[in-house]
Enzyme design. Structure first.
Site, PDB file in Angstrom:
ATOM      1  N   ARG A  82       0.838  -1.201   0.000  1.00  0.00           N
ATOM      2  CA  ARG A  82       0.000   0.000   0.000  1.00  0.00           C
ATOM      3  C   ARG A  82       0.874   1.253   0.000  1.00  0.00           C
ATOM      4  O   ARG A  82       2.089   1.166   0.136  1.00  0.00           O
ATOM      5  CB  ARG A  82      -0.945  -0.006   1.207  1.00  0.00           C
ATOM      6  CG  ARG A  82      -0.206  -0.023   2.534  1.00  0.00           C
ATOM      7  CD  ARG A  82      -1.183  -0.009   3.709  1.00  0.00           C
ATOM      8  NE  ARG A  82      -0.486  -0.212   4.959  1.00  0.00           N
ATOM      9  CZ  ARG A  82      -1.078  -0.321   6.137  1.00  0.00           C
ATOM     10  NH1 ARG A  82      -2.393  -0.264   6.229  1.00  0.00           N
ATOM     11  NH2 ARG A  82      -0.373  -0.503   7.230  1.00  0.00           N
TER      12      ARG A  82
ATOM     13  N   GLU B  64      -3.075   7.243   7.059  1.00  0.00           N
ATOM     14  CA  GLU B  64      -1.714   7.403   7.583  1.00  0.00           C
ATOM     15  C   GLU B  64      -0.728   7.963   6.552  1.00  0.00           C
ATOM     16  O   GLU B  64       0.204   7.263   6.121  1.00  0.00           O
ATOM     17  CB  GLU B  64      -1.188   6.075   8.133  1.00  0.00           C
ATOM     18  CG  GLU B  64      -1.928   5.620   9.367  1.00  0.00           C
ATOM     19  CD  GLU B  64      -1.362   4.329   9.950  1.00  0.00           C
ATOM     20  OE1 GLU B  64      -0.601   3.633   9.274  1.00  0.00           O
ATOM     21  OE2 GLU B  64      -1.695   4.033  11.098  1.00  0.00           O
TER      22      GLU B  64
ATOM     23  N   GLU C 117      -7.362   4.220  15.536  1.00  0.00           N
ATOM     24  CA  GLU C 117      -7.010   2.798  15.614  1.00  0.00           C
ATOM     25  C   GLU C 117      -6.306   2.566  16.942  1.00  0.00           C
ATOM     26  O   GLU C 117      -5.263   3.176  17.202  1.00  0.00           O
ATOM     27  CB  GLU C 117      -6.079   2.401  14.461  1.00  0.00           C
ATOM     28  CG  GLU C 117      -6.690   2.606  13.091  1.00  0.00           C
ATOM     29  CD  GLU C 117      -5.738   2.211  11.949  1.00  0.00           C
ATOM     30  OE1 GLU C 117      -4.704   1.587  12.222  1.00  0.00           O
ATOM     31  OE2 GLU C 117      -6.045   2.569  10.803  1.00  0.00           O
TER      32      GLU C 117
ATOM     33  N   GLN D 119      -2.388 -11.240   8.991  1.00  0.00           N
ATOM     34  CA  GLN D 119      -2.976 -12.447   9.591  1.00  0.00           C
ATOM     35  C   GLN D 119      -2.678 -12.563  11.076  1.00  0.00           C
ATOM     36  O   GLN D 119      -3.451 -13.123  11.838  1.00  0.00           O
ATOM     37  CB  GLN D 119      -2.413 -13.695   8.898  1.00  0.00           C
ATOM     38  CG  GLN D 119      -2.771 -13.788   7.452  1.00  0.00           C
ATOM     39  CD  GLN D 119      -2.115 -14.975   6.775  1.00  0.00           C
ATOM     40  OE1 GLN D 119      -1.521 -15.832   7.434  1.00  0.00           O
ATOM     41  NE2 GLN D 119      -2.226 -15.040   5.469  1.00  0.00           N
ATOM     42  N   MET D 120      -1.504 -12.057  11.487  1.00  0.00           N
ATOM     43  CA  MET D 120      -1.082 -12.229  12.883  1.00  0.00           C
ATOM     44  C   MET D 120      -1.466 -11.030  13.751  1.00  0.00           C
ATOM     45  O   MET D 120      -0.965 -10.876  14.856  1.00  0.00           O
ATOM     46  CB  MET D 120       0.440 -12.420  12.956  1.00  0.00           C
ATOM     47  CG  MET D 120       1.023 -13.382  11.976  1.00  0.00           C
ATOM     48  SD  MET D 120       0.518 -15.059  12.313  1.00  0.00           S
ATOM     49  CE  MET D 120       1.642 -15.442  13.650  1.00  0.00           C
TER      50      MET D 120
HETATM   51  C1  GAL Z   1      -1.992   0.896  10.932  1.00  0.00           C
HETATM   52  C2  GAL Z   1      -2.806   0.955   9.651  1.00  0.00           C
HETATM   53  C3  GAL Z   1      -3.817  -0.156   9.592  1.00  0.00           C
HETATM   54  C4  GAL Z   1      -3.187  -1.465   9.965  1.00  0.00           C
HETATM   55  C5  GAL Z   1      -2.581  -1.337  11.330  1.00  0.00           C
HETATM   56  C6  GAL Z   1      -1.969  -2.617  11.838  1.00  0.00           C
HETATM   57  O1  GAL Z   1      -0.784   1.572  10.807  1.00  0.00           O
HETATM   58  O2  GAL Z   1      -3.487   2.173   9.524  1.00  0.00           O
HETATM   59  O3  GAL Z   1      -4.360  -0.233   8.300  1.00  0.00           O
HETATM   60  O4  GAL Z   1      -2.235  -1.802   9.015  1.00  0.00           O
HETATM   61  O5  GAL Z   1      -1.572  -0.367  11.289  1.00  0.00           O
HETATM   62  O6  GAL Z   1      -1.426  -2.422  13.118  1.00  0.00           O
END
Ligand code: GAL
Length: 641
Positions: free
Chosen positions: A105, A144, A321, A370-371
């Site tokens: 990405r 991000e 997140e 996956q993890m």
């Molecule tokens: C963030 C991202 C998410 C996912 C996550 C995993 O940096 O925005 O899409 O990849 O990390 O921890």
């Protein structure tokens, strides 16, 4: 302010027939928000100009009808494969000149016009289609910015855009820029680096030895502006169609674009908090510290970003997140100690978050993550993080609403200074972020709640202690405002050390109003050659030799002045260790009657208007200031009115 919870969901990853149940379970868990869509471009536009919004219509409908509020992400962090065929040169190029490939990405260059046109199309379509949808309660642009080292690209598109940017920065009377003005500003007479035309100015990579720091800093500023413009392009399209607030999810310790400038175009700042993921490679702590907090995360790192992004969002901010269990991407990925998911969530609320969303709803049995834990296991059974999320949901439903606290302590953070230090660190491992984070840790270890302020702040009323370290270029108005404030002010090291074009200013720095102190020379130090301060603490990594007649506030054991001061304004000519900063700030607090609490290094305090929150990151209990803090705990104490 009401506190809310949410989660990140990818309907496109799961069969249609489980969406209803997922939505029901989210609501049952006490979640308010669900963020969707931010990586779904290949399913929204599977072929150029062929759109499929049917599945998203349905997903929004299912989630919305269940009672969830939706944050809709724009999918521009993941351009689909067909787009690379249409725009082979849209890929970002690394410092070695290699295009970064498709297959993960963020594989785009912020300066590519063709790619930007594709973004305008997809974001415009989403905004038109969903802008008035009652279930869409907020928007997120992209995902991000800057993550995976993607702010800076050395592509052809970037070079052309950089030249255009420079023409506007060094304008002439006519339409074109004034190349002589650029040559003069950058000092290109040095090493015969003069240009005859802006078309000759290349990007500052792959030079034989270090490129001109003025050139490198200009390029970093340009790269930051490209992120701001890219974000604004999306914001304008969304605003034309929707009244819902717009946010972007920033990252931890990504500092290579100016978040304050991006934030000016948004309504809410948000960030992605991965305390255990960050511990090993972003905090910058030693091995022993990492081992000690391996299952908790650093006690100051999240708090620092909470305070920073509260400033970026001008008071409004979220955690978009939140790590709910182990991540997949750190060097080691242990499970958090029981209670940490709850602690991290409450910590964000104590710092003023409006919402905390867990990443992700269900662990994916496919592809790169996956993890990575979710609130649910891949088989939909609740994972341990889920119980803690539900616990917080119950707690916030009965907790009183709170107002934001204005602190007495301010710390200035300047992304432009971070860029200047990166261009010219002067010693291995020296960084602006580390300096400021160390100062922040010192303040917090004294039980202080901190407001972070942008460098264009001029109104410091209400603050009793202001820390403005490392601001390589300082506007005169900022110097005046700090010198004129009623607070105890600490400026330096390296504050005012360069002009806006990255030259050494004359008169020599810091050139602060009414302070007779001059940085005569500087030196950087090997990590194993620290210099002892008289009293407590050490100089580490970098120091300045200070001249002048101002009062000496602190000396090193070799007799050199380290702090020089006039009234409330102190200039600090060195990077200090934690003990050194603590002792400076402790004395300032004593002088100004600012109450402090000496905290063990795993205990932290954050005040709201009405409550004091105590966070114990240790698996053992602590007794501090009359409070008994159980292992891994959040303790709330009412503050006297
Ligand atoms: C963030 C991202 C998410 C996912 C996550 C995993 O940096 O925005 O899409 O990849 O990390 O921890």
């Amino acid at each position: 302010m009401k506190r809310t919870l949410g989660t990140c969901y990818y309907p496109e990853h799961w069969p249609r027939n489980i969406w209803e149940e997922d939505a029901r379970r989210m609501v049952e868990a006490g979640l308010t928000w669900v963020r969707i869509g931010e990586f779904a471009w290949s399913r929204l536009e599977p072929q150029p100009n062929q759109y499929d919004f049917g599945w998203l219509d349905e997903a929004i409908d299912v989630l919305g009808r269940a009672g969830l509020k939706i944050v809709l992400g724009t999918p521009t962090a993941t351009p689909p494969r067909w787009m690379i065929d249409r725009h082979p040169d849209m890929l970002a190029v690394d410092a070695q000149g290699r295009p970064r490939k498709f297959g993960s990405r963020r594989h785009y260059c912020f300066s590519h016009e063709g790619y930007k046109a594709e973004c305008v199309k997809i974001v415009g379509k989403l905004a038109e289609r969903y802008g008035r949808n009652p279930h869409i309660a907020a928007w997120q642009t992209d995902n991000e910015y800057g993550c995976h080292d993607t702010t800076i690209s050395y592509s052809d598109a970037t070079r052309k855009a950089f030249q255009t940017w420079l023409r506007a920065r060094y304008p002439s009377d006519g339409n074109d820029g004034d190349i002589e003005a650029l040559n003069h500003a950058w000092g290109n007479v040095f090493w015969s680096m003069d240009y005859n035309d802006f078309d000759q100015v290349d990007l500052p990579n792959l030079t034989v030895t270090e490129a001109n720091p003025s050139h490198s800093l200009a390029f970093r500023r340009f790269s930051s502006d490209q992120v701001v413009a890219f974000n604004k392009l999306q914001v304008d399209l969304i605003r034309a169609n929707s009244e819902a607030p717009i946010t972007h999810n920033y990252m931890g310790r990504i500092t290579d674009f100016d978040h304050f400038k991006v934030g000016e175009d948004l309504d809410i700042a948000s960030w992605d908090s991965y305390p255990m993921g960050f511990l090993e490679d972003r905090v910058g702590a030693d091995n022993e510290w990492q081992r000690r907090f391996a299952r908790q995360g650093d006690p100051d790192f999240q708090a620092f970003h909470h305070d920073l992004y509260r400033a970026v969002g001008r008071g409004r901010w979220w955690v978009m997140e939140q790590q709910p269990g182990p991540v997949n991407w750190a060097p080691y990925n242990p499970e958090p100690l029981p209670g940490m998911v709850r602690l991290w969530t409450w910590e964000a609320f104590a710092h003023g978050a409006e919402a905390v969303c867990y990443f992700r709803w269900r662990q994916a049995p496919i592809a790169q993550e996956q993890m990575h834990a979710g609130l649910l296991r891949p088989d939909s059974i609740a994972a341990p993080g889920m119980d803690e999320a539900i616990e917080v949901a119950n707690e916030i439903s009965s907790a009183p609403d709170v107002g934001l606290l204005k602190s007495k302590i301010a710390l200035i953070f300047d992304y432009d200074a971070d860029a200047a230090w990166a261009v010219q660190p002067h010693g291995n491992g020296l960084s602006y972020f580390d300096l400021v984070f160390n100062q922040y840790r010192a303040l917090r270890s004294l039980g202080l709640s901190v407001d972070i302020l942008p460098p264009n702040c001029r109104d410091f009323s209400g603050y009793k202690l202001i820390v403005a370290g490392g601001l390589m270029h300082m506007a005169q108005e900022l110097k005046d405002a700090l010198a004129g404030s009623a607070a105890e002010v600490f400026v330096g090291p390296r504050s005012g050390a360069r002009t806006g074009d990255m030259r050494i200013p004359i008169p020599l720095p810091p050139d602060l109003p009414n302070l007779d102190a001059t940085v005569a020379r500087v030196e950087s130090l090997r990590p194993d050659l620290p210099v002892k301060l008289i009293g407590e603490g050490m100089i580490e990594g970098y120091r300045e030799i200070l001249d002048g007649n101002a009062e000496v506030g602190l000396r090193s054991e070799d007799g050199s002045p380290v702090v020089m001061k006039a009234n409330r304004l102190s200039y600090v000519g060195a990077c200090l260790d934690l003990t050194g900063w603590r002792s400076l700030f402790r004395n300032a607090c004593a002088k100004r009657n600012i109450p402090i609490v000496d905290l063990p290094d795993a205990v932290r305090i954050r005040d709201t208007e009405t409550e004091r929150f105590w966070f114990n990151f240790d698996p053992v209990a602590h007794k501090v200031d009359g409070m008994t803090l159980p292992p891994i705990s959040v303790t709330r104490q009412e503050l006297p009115a």
